[in-house]
Design a protein around this motif. Structure first.
Motif, PDB file in Angstrom:
ATOM      1  N   UNK A 113      -6.275   6.607   2.954  1.00  0.00           N
ATOM      2  CA  UNK A 113      -5.390   6.916   4.073  1.00  0.00           C
ATOM      3  C   UNK A 113      -3.930   6.899   3.611  1.00  0.00           C
ATOM      4  N   UNK A 114      -3.175   7.950   3.956  1.00  0.00           N
ATOM      5  CA  UNK A 114      -1.789   8.080   3.488  1.00  0.00           C
ATOM      6  C   UNK A 114      -0.914   6.910   3.930  1.00  0.00           C
ATOM      7  N   UNK A 115      -1.026   6.498   5.196  1.00  0.00           N
ATOM      8  CA  UNK A 115      -0.232   5.362   5.669  1.00  0.00           C
ATOM      9  C   UNK A 115      -0.541   4.121   4.840  1.00  0.00           C
ATOM     10  N   UNK A 116      -1.824   3.817   4.662  1.00  0.00           N
ATOM     11  CA  UNK A 116      -2.206   2.612   3.920  1.00  0.00           C
ATOM     12  C   UNK A 116      -1.753   2.676   2.464  1.00  0.00           C
ATOM     13  N   UNK A 117      -1.884   3.831   1.844  1.00  0.00           N
ATOM     14  CA  UNK A 117      -1.413   3.974   0.462  1.00  0.00           C
ATOM     15  C   UNK A 117       0.086   3.689   0.380  1.00  0.00           C
ATOM     16  N   UNK A 118       0.854   4.284   1.289  1.00  0.00           N
ATOM     17  CA  UNK A 118       2.298   4.063   1.302  1.00  0.00           C
ATOM     18  C   UNK A 118       2.644   2.606   1.583  1.00  0.00           C
ATOM     19  N   UNK A 119       1.937   1.994   2.522  1.00  0.00           N
ATOM     20  CA  UNK A 119       2.171   0.593   2.877  1.00  0.00           C
ATOM     21  C   UNK A 119       1.917  -0.318   1.676  1.00  0.00           C
ATOM     22  N   UNK A 120       0.777  -0.155   1.051  1.00  0.00           N
ATOM     23  CA  UNK A 120       0.410  -1.015  -0.080  1.00  0.00           C
ATOM     24  C   UNK A 120       1.359  -0.783  -1.257  1.00  0.00           C
ATOM     25  N   UNK A 121       1.679   0.459  -1.517  1.00  0.00           N
ATOM     26  CA  UNK A 121       2.612   0.780  -2.611  1.00  0.00           C
ATOM     27  C   UNK A 121       3.965   0.115  -2.359  1.00  0.00           C
ATOM     28  N   UNK A 122       4.468   0.222  -1.138  1.00  0.00           N
ATOM     29  CA  UNK A 122       5.768  -0.363  -0.802  1.00  0.00           C
ATOM     30  C   UNK A 122       5.706  -1.896  -0.818  1.00  0.00           C
ATOM     31  N   UNK A 123       4.616  -2.458  -0.341  1.00  0.00           N
ATOM     32  CA  UNK A 123       4.445  -3.913  -0.311  1.00  0.00           C
ATOM     33  C   UNK A 123       4.254  -4.463  -1.729  1.00  0.00           C
ATOM     34  N   UNK A 124       3.578  -3.689  -2.563  1.00  0.00           N
ATOM     35  CA  UNK A 124       3.398  -4.081  -3.960  1.00  0.00           C
ATOM     36  C   UNK A 124       2.239  -5.022  -4.206  1.00  0.00           C
ATOM     37  N   UNK A 125       1.455  -5.289  -3.168  1.00  0.00           N
ATOM     38  CA  UNK A 125       0.304  -6.197  -3.286  1.00  0.00           C
ATOM     39  C   UNK A 125      -0.824  -5.667  -2.404  1.00  0.00           C
ATOM     40  N   UNK A 126      -2.048  -6.123  -2.673  1.00  0.00           N
ATOM     41  CA  UNK A 126      -3.167  -5.706  -1.823  1.00  0.00           C
ATOM     42  C   UNK A 126      -3.087  -6.353  -0.448  1.00  0.00           C
ATOM     43  N   UNK A 127      -3.738  -5.707   0.521  1.00  0.00           N
ATOM     44  CA  UNK A 127      -3.796  -6.277   1.864  1.00  0.00           C
ATOM     45  C   UNK A 127      -5.245  -6.429   2.307  1.00  0.00           C
ATOM     46  N   UNK A 128      -5.449  -7.386   3.182  1.00  0.00           N
ATOM     47  CA  UNK A 128      -6.761  -7.618   3.784  1.00  0.00           C
ATOM     48  C   UNK A 128      -7.040  -6.491   4.766  1.00  0.00           C
ATOM     49  N   UNK A 129      -8.313  -6.115   4.851  1.00  0.00           N
ATOM     50  CA  UNK A 129      -8.744  -5.166   5.868  1.00  0.00           C
ATOM     51  C   UNK A 129     -10.090  -5.634   6.405  1.00  0.00           C
ATOM     52  N   UNK A 130     -10.079  -6.119   7.614  1.00  0.00           N
ATOM     53  CA  UNK A 130     -11.321  -6.518   8.264  1.00  0.00           C
ATOM     54  C   UNK A 130     -11.325  -5.882   9.647  1.00  0.00           C
ATOM     55  N   UNK A 131     -12.478  -5.479  10.115  1.00  0.00           N
ATOM     56  CA  UNK A 131     -12.551  -4.749  11.384  1.00  0.00           C
ATOM     57  C   UNK A 131     -11.876  -5.521  12.513  1.00  0.00           C
ATOM     58  N   UNK A 132     -11.290  -4.786  13.437  1.00  0.00           N
ATOM     59  CA  UNK A 132     -10.467  -5.346  14.511  1.00  0.00           C
ATOM     60  C   UNK A 132     -11.318  -5.841  15.674  1.00  0.00           C
ATOM     61  N   UNK A 133     -12.165  -6.815  15.375  1.00  0.00           N
ATOM     62  CA  UNK A 133     -13.024  -7.409  16.397  1.00  0.00           C
ATOM     63  C   UNK A 133     -13.244  -8.886  16.091  1.00  0.00           C
ATOM     64  N   UNK A 134     -13.635  -9.620  17.113  1.00  0.00           N
ATOM     65  CA  UNK A 134     -14.064 -10.997  16.917  1.00  0.00           C
ATOM     66  C   UNK A 134     -15.432 -10.928  16.245  1.00  0.00           C
ATOM     67  N   UNK A 135     -15.672 -11.826  15.286  1.00  0.00           N
ATOM     68  CA  UNK A 135     -16.951 -11.816  14.559  1.00  0.00           C
ATOM     69  C   UNK A 135     -18.140 -11.801  15.507  1.00  0.00           C
ATOM     70  N   UNK A 136     -19.099 -10.958  15.191  1.00  0.00           N
ATOM     71  CA  UNK A 136     -20.309 -10.847  15.991  1.00  0.00           C
ATOM     72  C   UNK A 136     -20.228  -9.815  17.100  1.00  0.00           C
ATOM     73  N   UNK A 137     -19.033  -9.341  17.398  1.00  0.00           N
ATOM     74  CA  UNK A 137     -18.841  -8.301  18.427  1.00  0.00           C
ATOM     75  C   UNK A 137     -18.856  -6.930  17.756  1.00  0.00           C
ATOM     76  N   UNK A 138     -19.117  -5.869  18.526  1.00  0.00           N
ATOM     77  CA  UNK A 138     -19.143  -4.523  17.940  1.00  0.00           C
ATOM     78  C   UNK A 138     -17.796  -4.115  17.338  1.00  0.00           C
ATOM     79  N   UNK A 139     -17.861  -3.337  16.278  1.00  0.00           N
ATOM     80  CA  UNK A 139     -16.656  -2.813  15.644  1.00  0.00           C
ATOM     81  C   UNK A 139     -16.075  -1.704  16.516  1.00  0.00           C
ATOM     82  N   UNK A 140     -14.805  -1.816  16.915  1.00  0.00           N
ATOM     83  CA  UNK A 140     -14.209  -0.764  17.738  1.00  0.00           C
ATOM     84  C   UNK A 140     -14.037   0.531  16.942  1.00  0.00           C
ATOM     85  N   UNK A 141     -14.338   1.646  17.581  1.00  0.00           N
ATOM     86  CA  UNK A 141     -14.231   2.959  16.931  1.00  0.00           C
ATOM     87  C   UNK A 141     -12.862   3.598  17.143  1.00  0.00           C
TER      88      UNK A 141
END
Length: 185
Positions: A113-141
């Motif tokens: 994803x272009x936004x994520x590539x730009x964000x990570x490049x500018x930040x200079x470090x990796x970032x966490x990515x975990x689905x935007x839900x409480x554990x055990x709940x469905x992953x929002x689409x």
């Protein structure tokens, strides 16, 4: 987009959490090298720290900074796929200890994803990515499906692609001792 990248980097540098669009689903993120920030993600998701998180990097070069060595099988696999692919690697280095699974593995995706590539490049470090839900709940689409508990719990929401609906989560592959195993397609 440059302004939103800059604002998001400032949030990450402050050890805070973000809600952002990725190349798969909306994710909760933070600085993957900072254990305090990672704790906030686990707390928000109501998830045990023993369950590891996916880490996003912007390139093979950055990937190499967070593994003792990048297996040739991973590079071959990635060169033959166009789908977002998360690979589980052994022997991570330079990441927050609470991002690493008990068996000393880490799930990392080179983001497309272009936004994520730009964000990570500018930040200079990796970032966490975990689905935007409480554990055990469905992953929002889509952004509209994200629970208020999550939207109210992060320090910053990236104002991009809120109307886009996701296709699905990434393919997950494990590489261990030269063997490639597909965990999720």
């Amino acid at each position: 987009m440059e302004n939103i990248v800059f604002k998001t980097v400032k949030v990450l540098e402050n050890k805070d959490t973000i809600l952002y669009p990725t190349d798969t689903v909306w994710g909760i993120g933070c600085d993957a090298t900072n254990s305090e920030a990672v704790k906030k993600v686990y707390k928000l998701k109501k998830r045990e720290e023993s369950k590891s998180l996916i880490i996003l990097v912007d390139s093979v070069i950055m990937l190499g900074k967070y593994l003792k060595s990048v297996p040739k099988e991973a590079l071959e696999y990635l060169s033959n796929t166009t789908k977002p692919t998360t690979i589980i690697y052994s022997d991570p280095i330079n990441l927050a200890q609470n991002t690493i699974a008990g068996d000393n593995t880490i799930a990392i995706r080179i983001v497309q994803n272009e936004f994520c590539q730009n964000l990570i490049r500018e930040f200079g470090k990796p970032i966490v990515s975990t689905s935007a839900n409480v554990s055990g709940k469905p992953t929002p689409k889509s952004f509209s499906e994200i629970n208020d508990e999550i939207t109210n719990g992060v320090e910053f929401i990236v104002d991009l692609d809120k109307e886009v609906s996701s296709k699905k989560s990434s393919t997950i592959v494990k590489i261990h001792n030269g063997n490639v195993t597909i965990i999720r397609e």
